[in-house]
Design an enzyme around this catalytic site. Structure first.
Site, PDB file in Angstrom:
ATOM      1  N   ASP A  13       0.809  -1.224   0.000  1.00  7.92           N
ATOM      2  CA  ASP A  13       0.000   0.000   0.000  1.00  7.92           C
ATOM      3  C   ASP A  13       0.839   1.269   0.000  1.00  7.92           C
ATOM      4  OD1 ASP A  13      -2.280  -1.617   0.087  1.00  7.92           O
ATOM      5  OD2 ASP A  13      -2.201  -1.726   2.275  1.00  7.92           O
TER       6      ASP A  13
ATOM      7  N   LYS B 168       1.822   2.172  -5.093  1.00 14.22           N
ATOM      8  CA  LYS B 168       2.461   1.671  -6.318  1.00 14.22           C
ATOM      9  C   LYS B 168       1.574   1.935  -7.537  1.00 14.22           C
ATOM     10  CE  LYS B 168       2.448  -2.364  -4.375  1.00 14.22           C
ATOM     11  NZ  LYS B 168       2.083  -2.030  -2.986  1.00 14.22           N
ATOM     12  N   GLY B 169       0.240   1.762  -7.344  1.00 14.28           N
ATOM     13  CA  GLY B 169      -0.695   1.939  -8.454  1.00 14.28           C
ATOM     14  C   GLY B 169      -0.550   3.321  -9.080  1.00 14.28           C
TER      15      GLY B 169
ATOM     16  N   ALA C 164      -3.916  -7.930  -3.610  1.00 15.00           N
ATOM     17  CA  ALA C 164      -3.465  -6.574  -3.904  1.00 15.00           C
ATOM     18  C   ALA C 164      -4.662  -5.663  -4.133  1.00 15.00           C
ATOM     19  CB  ALA C 164      -2.592  -6.579  -5.165  1.00 15.00           C
ATOM     20  N   GLY C 165      -4.515  -4.419  -3.734  1.00  8.51           N
ATOM     21  CA  GLY C 165      -5.518  -3.405  -4.039  1.00  8.51           C
ATOM     22  C   GLY C 165      -4.782  -2.152  -4.442  1.00  8.51           C
ATOM     23  N   HIS C 166      -4.768  -1.859  -5.736  1.00  8.65           N
ATOM     24  CA  HIS C 166      -4.015  -0.710  -6.245  1.00  8.65           C
ATOM     25  C   HIS C 166      -4.993   0.378  -6.677  1.00  8.65           C
ATOM     26  CE1 HIS C 166      -0.390  -3.505  -7.281  1.00  8.65           C
ATOM     27  NE2 HIS C 166      -0.715  -3.510  -6.008  1.00  8.65           N
TER      28      HIS C 166
ATOM     29  N   GLN D 127       2.011  -5.967  -3.225  1.00 11.76           N
ATOM     30  CA  GLN D 127       2.503  -6.028  -1.841  1.00 11.76           C
ATOM     31  C   GLN D 127       3.800  -5.202  -1.710  1.00 11.76           C
ATOM     32  OE1 GLN D 127       1.588  -9.524  -3.218  1.00 11.76           O
ATOM     33  NE2 GLN D 127      -0.380  -8.621  -2.776  1.00 11.76           N
TER      34      GLN D 127
ATOM     35  N   ARG E  50      -5.494   0.278   8.747  1.00 12.23           N
ATOM     36  CA  ARG E  50      -4.073  -0.068   8.666  1.00 12.23           C
ATOM     37  C   ARG E  50      -3.371   0.411   9.934  1.00 12.23           C
ATOM     38  NH1 ARG E  50      -3.850   2.412   2.645  1.00 12.23           N
ATOM     39  NH2 ARG E  50      -4.650   0.627   1.498  1.00 12.23           N
TER      40      ARG E  50
ATOM     41  N   ASP F  90       2.036  14.591   1.910  1.00  8.74           N
ATOM     42  CA  ASP F  90       1.046  15.558   2.409  1.00  8.74           C
ATOM     43  C   ASP F  90       0.423  15.133   3.730  1.00  8.74           C
ATOM     44  OD1 ASP F  90       0.070  13.572   0.392  1.00  8.74           O
ATOM     45  OD2 ASP F  90      -1.883  14.211   1.147  1.00  8.74           O
TER      46      ASP F  90
ATOM     47  N   VAL G 236       2.122  14.258  -3.398  1.00  9.16           N
ATOM     48  CA  VAL G 236       1.497  15.123  -2.389  1.00  9.16           C
ATOM     49  C   VAL G 236      -0.027  15.025  -2.429  1.00  9.16           C
ATOM     50  CG1 VAL G 236       3.445  16.724  -2.269  1.00  9.16           C
ATOM     51  CG2 VAL G 236       1.662  17.097  -3.987  1.00  9.16           C
TER      52      VAL G 236
HETATM   53  P1  GDP Z   1      -0.816   0.319  -3.611  1.00  5.54           P
HETATM   54  O1  GDP Z   1      -1.428  -0.958  -3.158  1.00  5.54           O
HETATM   55  O2  GDP Z   1       0.649   0.394  -3.320  1.00  5.54           O
HETATM   56  O3  GDP Z   1      -1.114   0.660  -5.057  1.00  5.54           O
HETATM   57  O4  GDP Z   1      -1.488   1.464  -2.722  1.00  5.54           O
HETATM   58  P2  GDP Z   1      -3.047   1.590  -2.313  1.00  5.54           P
HETATM   59  O5  GDP Z   1      -3.819   2.022  -3.500  1.00  5.54           O
HETATM   60  O6  GDP Z   1      -3.511   0.378  -1.585  1.00  5.54           O
HETATM   61  O7  GDP Z   1      -2.955   2.728  -1.225  1.00  5.54           O
HETATM   62  C1  GDP Z   1      -2.481   4.010  -1.493  1.00  5.54           C
HETATM   63  C2  GDP Z   1      -3.595   5.032  -1.206  1.00  5.54           C
HETATM   64  O8  GDP Z   1      -3.044   6.320  -1.121  1.00  5.54           O
HETATM   65  C3  GDP Z   1      -4.644   5.111  -2.288  1.00  5.54           C
HETATM   66  O9  GDP Z   1      -5.900   5.375  -1.695  1.00  5.54           O
HETATM   67  C4  GDP Z   1      -4.194   6.287  -3.140  1.00  5.54           C
HETATM   68  O10 GDP Z   1      -5.250   6.935  -3.841  1.00  5.54           O
HETATM   69  C5  GDP Z   1      -3.647   7.193  -2.074  1.00  5.54           C
HETATM   70  N1  GDP Z   1      -2.545   8.069  -2.487  1.00  5.54           N
HETATM   71  C6  GDP Z   1      -1.589   7.865  -3.421  1.00  5.54           C
HETATM   72  N2  GDP Z   1      -0.675   8.852  -3.399  1.00  5.54           N
HETATM   73  C7  GDP Z   1      -1.076   9.711  -2.436  1.00  5.54           C
HETATM   74  C8  GDP Z   1      -0.539  10.914  -1.895  1.00  5.54           C
HETATM   75  O11 GDP Z   1       0.515  11.404  -2.287  1.00  5.54           O
HETATM   76  N3  GDP Z   1      -1.243  11.509  -0.879  1.00  5.54           N
HETATM   77  C9  GDP Z   1      -2.389  11.008  -0.397  1.00  5.54           C
HETATM   78  N4  GDP Z   1      -2.989  11.666   0.601  1.00  5.54           N
HETATM   79  N5  GDP Z   1      -2.911   9.858  -0.855  1.00  5.54           N
HETATM   80  C10 GDP Z   1      -2.277   9.218  -1.857  1.00  5.54           C
HETATM   81  P1  IMO Z   2      -0.896  -4.205  -2.206  1.00  6.30           P
HETATM   82  O1  IMO Z   2      -0.473  -4.767  -3.537  1.00  6.30           O
HETATM   83  C1  IMO Z   2      -0.921  -4.586   2.152  1.00  6.30           C
HETATM   84  C2  IMO Z   2      -0.869  -8.674   3.762  1.00  6.30           C
HETATM   85  C3  IMO Z   2      -2.096  -9.155   4.509  1.00  6.30           C
HETATM   86  C4  IMO Z   2      -1.459 -10.112   5.498  1.00  6.30           C
HETATM   87  C5  IMO Z   2      -0.345 -10.754   4.666  1.00  6.30           C
HETATM   88  C6  IMO Z   2      -0.695 -12.100   4.062  1.00  6.30           C
HETATM   89  O2  IMO Z   2      -2.197  -3.489  -2.249  1.00  6.30           O
HETATM   90  O3  IMO Z   2       0.213  -3.418  -1.607  1.00  6.30           O
HETATM   91  P2  IMO Z   2      -2.257 -12.825   2.034  1.00  6.30           P
HETATM   92  O4  IMO Z   2      -3.723 -12.621   1.785  1.00  6.30           O
HETATM   93  O5  IMO Z   2      -1.373 -12.249   0.987  1.00  6.30           O
HETATM   94  O6  IMO Z   2      -1.907 -14.253   2.344  1.00  6.30           O
HETATM   95  O7  IMO Z   2      -1.950 -12.006   3.402  1.00  6.30           O
HETATM   96  O8  IMO Z   2      -0.049  -9.832   3.630  1.00  6.30           O
HETATM   97  N1  IMO Z   2      -1.111  -8.165   2.402  1.00  6.30           N
HETATM   98  C7  IMO Z   2      -1.082  -6.872   2.066  1.00  6.30           C
HETATM   99  N2  IMO Z   2      -0.918  -5.766   2.822  1.00  6.30           N
HETATM  100  N3  IMO Z   2      -1.056  -4.470   0.815  1.00  6.30           N
HETATM  101  C8  IMO Z   2      -1.182  -5.566   0.041  1.00  6.30           C
HETATM  102  O9  IMO Z   2      -1.178  -5.518  -1.317  1.00  6.30           O
HETATM  103  C9  IMO Z   2      -1.252  -6.832   0.663  1.00  6.30           C
HETATM  104  N4  IMO Z   2      -1.410  -8.096   0.216  1.00  6.30           N
HETATM  105  C10 IMO Z   2      -1.288  -8.900   1.280  1.00  6.30           C
HETATM  106  O10 IMO Z   2      -2.737  -8.080   5.158  1.00  6.30           O
HETATM  107  O11 IMO Z   2      -0.847  -9.395   6.540  1.00  6.30           O
HETATM  108 MG    MG Z   3      -2.886  -1.633  -1.823  1.00  5.56          MG
END
Ligand code: GDP
Ligand code: IMO
Ligand code: MG
Length: 431
Positions: free
Chosen positions: A13, A16-17, A39-41, A228, A309, A337, A418
């Site tokens: 999280d 990366k997305g 994953a949730g991007h 991840q 989280r 930010d 930011v």
């Molecule tokens: P990923 O799994 O690495 O792609 O990240 P996630 O999407 O799970 O979590 C990142 C969150 O931060 C998402 O809700 C994005 O929209 C948000 N985000 C990304 N860049 C920024 C930033 O610079 N500032 C803020 N406040 N939010 C951001």
């Molecule tokens: P993205 O790509 C954050 C964590 C789970 C748990 C551990 C194992 O969005 O960054 P699993 O279901 O993979 O067997 O769970 O890994 N986890 C993540 N935490 N972002 C993710 O993906 C994750 N994918 C798995 O919360 O602790």
């Molecule tokens: Mg994510």
């Protein structure tokens, strides 16, 4: 020709997305190579927010081939849901999707095993998985006897394969669940359900290893989208509180089939503080009002499971380790930010373990559990920075914070984010 790797350097999280979406236009292929629907991007485009689990973030950009490569574990229902959701919103470029026929498939028994096993770890602390069947599917892949690859679903033996596996899985599930909760797998129903998925996905399924090798050999530009983060890497992360794939940079070659010698650039994505979802040690965790401040401002709730989280200060002991492990050339510092308004900021520069200071990231989780962070304190900044678009517009203390991170990690900061939107990004000019 560039092959660019985008790798999360914390526990996932890191945003990366957003970085992948930004870099997509400079590439011909975007490749997911490990993980699955855990994953949730998030990608924000104008007033639209897209949450992608299995589809590469490049799907939102026209003219880019999006590949779900061999190292990913596929939940076909989820792929179809994501495709339908994008189609319903008039977004995405599904025609450009390719899915590896070698990728392993997640079945209903994997979800059932995931639920049961996560409650029964030997030391009593749950891993806190996303419940998406990831670990059990990877285990079957390595175990081989009860595994199904996407390409198997188009072969005459598929029904017999499901029937054979269901017999064994029902025995296992009967042991894992109390009698009143055990629900046997119905092999015929599973066969019907997955045959329908196979038909729907047929246009996308191919030999992606060959596709990617030909692409890289003919000078196409590849972008690898990690899922991840490196601390969740099954071999090099905080085992057993990890995911079941190689989520650090070391997994790119094995998951995609593209040899590492083709990689020209690796960007480590780093949140400006730390977060973790699920169980496991987290030395810099702030289970207090500071942590809540970060959670509120960063909207730190899981993209997949909506779990709050865990939040804490930046941990440079971990970052130095994961940036070396993933071979990054630069870092992108995200969600800066979120830190606005704090009087002071802390960076963990060493651990104190049993009275001894170390900058080495421990290989055993019990040692990490005993690590007390040694902090360096920096002054915070008050103004909001979401409208800053250049380095010079950032408050001096924000520049100093980024500069210190760069020095401590030993990598240049290439981008600063930011805000969630595409344009809320500062590209740091090389001096
Ligand atoms: P990923 O799994 O690495 O792609 O990240 P996630 O999407 O799970 O979590 C990142 C969150 O931060 C998402 O809700 C994005 O929209 C948000 N985000 C990304 N860049 C920024 C930033 O610079 N500032 C803020 N406040 N939010 C951001
Ligand atoms: P993205 O790509 C954050 C964590 C789970 C748990 C551990 C194992 O969005 O960054 P699993 O279901 O993979 O067997 O769970 O890994 N986890 C993540 N935490 N972002 C993710 O993906 C994750 N994918 C798995 O919360 O602790
Ligand atoms: Mg994510």
């Amino acid at each position: 020709m560039p092959a660019t790797c985008v790798i999360g350097l914390q526990w996932g999280d890191e945003a990366k997305g957003k970085i992948v979406d930004r870099l997509t236009r400079e590439h011909d292929f975007v490749v997911r190579y490990q993980g699955g629907a855990n994953a949730g991007h998030t990608v924000v485009v104008g007033d639209q927010t897209y949450k992608l689990s299995l589809l590469p973030s490049g799907i939102l950009t026209p003219g880019v081939t999006c590949v779900i490569a061999t190292g990913v574990v596929i939940n076909p229902a989820r792929v179809i849901e994501e495709l339908d959701e994008l189609a319903g919103r008039g977004a995405g470029h599904a025609d450009n999707l390719r899915i590896s026929d070698r990728a392993h498939v997640i079945f209903p028994w994997h979800f059932a095993e995931d639920r049961a096993l996560d409650k029964s770890t030997s030391d009593g602390e749950n891993i806190g998985t996303t419940g998406r069947g990831i670990g059990p599917c990877y285990r079957d892949k390595v175990g081989r006897a009860h595994a199904v690859r996407l390409g198997d679903m188009y072969r005459p033996g598929f029904r017999a394969q499901i029937e054979h596996i269901a017999v064994a899985k029902n025995r296992v599930l009967e042991v894992l669940y109390p009698p009143n909760e055990f629900q046997p797998i119905d092999a015929s129903a599973a066969f019907r359900e997955y045959s329908a998925y196979a038909e729907r996905l047929r246009p996308y399924v191919c030999d992606t290893t060959e596709l990617l090798l030909s692409a890289v050999e003919s000078g196409k530009r590849l972008l690898f989208e990690g899922a991840q983060g490196a601390l969740l890497d099954v071999d090099h992360g905080t085992y057993p509180f990890v995911t079941s794939s190689n989520s650090s940079g070391v997994g790119i070659a094995s998951g995609s089939g593209v040899p590492a010698r083709h990689f020209t650039k690796s960007i480590g994505v780093v949140k400006a503080y730390s977060t973790r979802v699920g169980g496991g040690p987290f030395p810099t965790e702030q289970d207090n009002p500071t942590g809540q401040y970060l959670r509120d401002r960063g909207n730190e709730y899981g993209t997949v499971t909506r779990r709050p989280r865990r939040c804490g200060w930046l941990d440079v002991v971990a970052l130095r380790y994961t940036s070396r492990l993933s071979g990054v050339d630069s870092i992108a510092v995200m969600l800066l930010d979120v830190l606005s308004g704090l009087d002071e900021l802390k960076i963990c520069t060493a651990y104190d373990i049993d009275g001894k200071q170390t900058t080495r990231f421990p290989s055993h989780v019990d040692d990490l559990r005993r690590a007390t962070p040694v902090y360096e304190t920096l002054a915070g900044w008050k103004p909001e920075i979401t409208n800053c678009r250049s380095w010079s517009e950032l408050p001096g203390n924000a520049q100093a914070y980024l500069g210190r991170i760069s020095t401590l990690v030993g990598q240049p900061v290439e981008m600063v984010s930011v805000g969630p939107e595409r344009d809320q990004t500062i590209v740091v000019k090389k001096s």
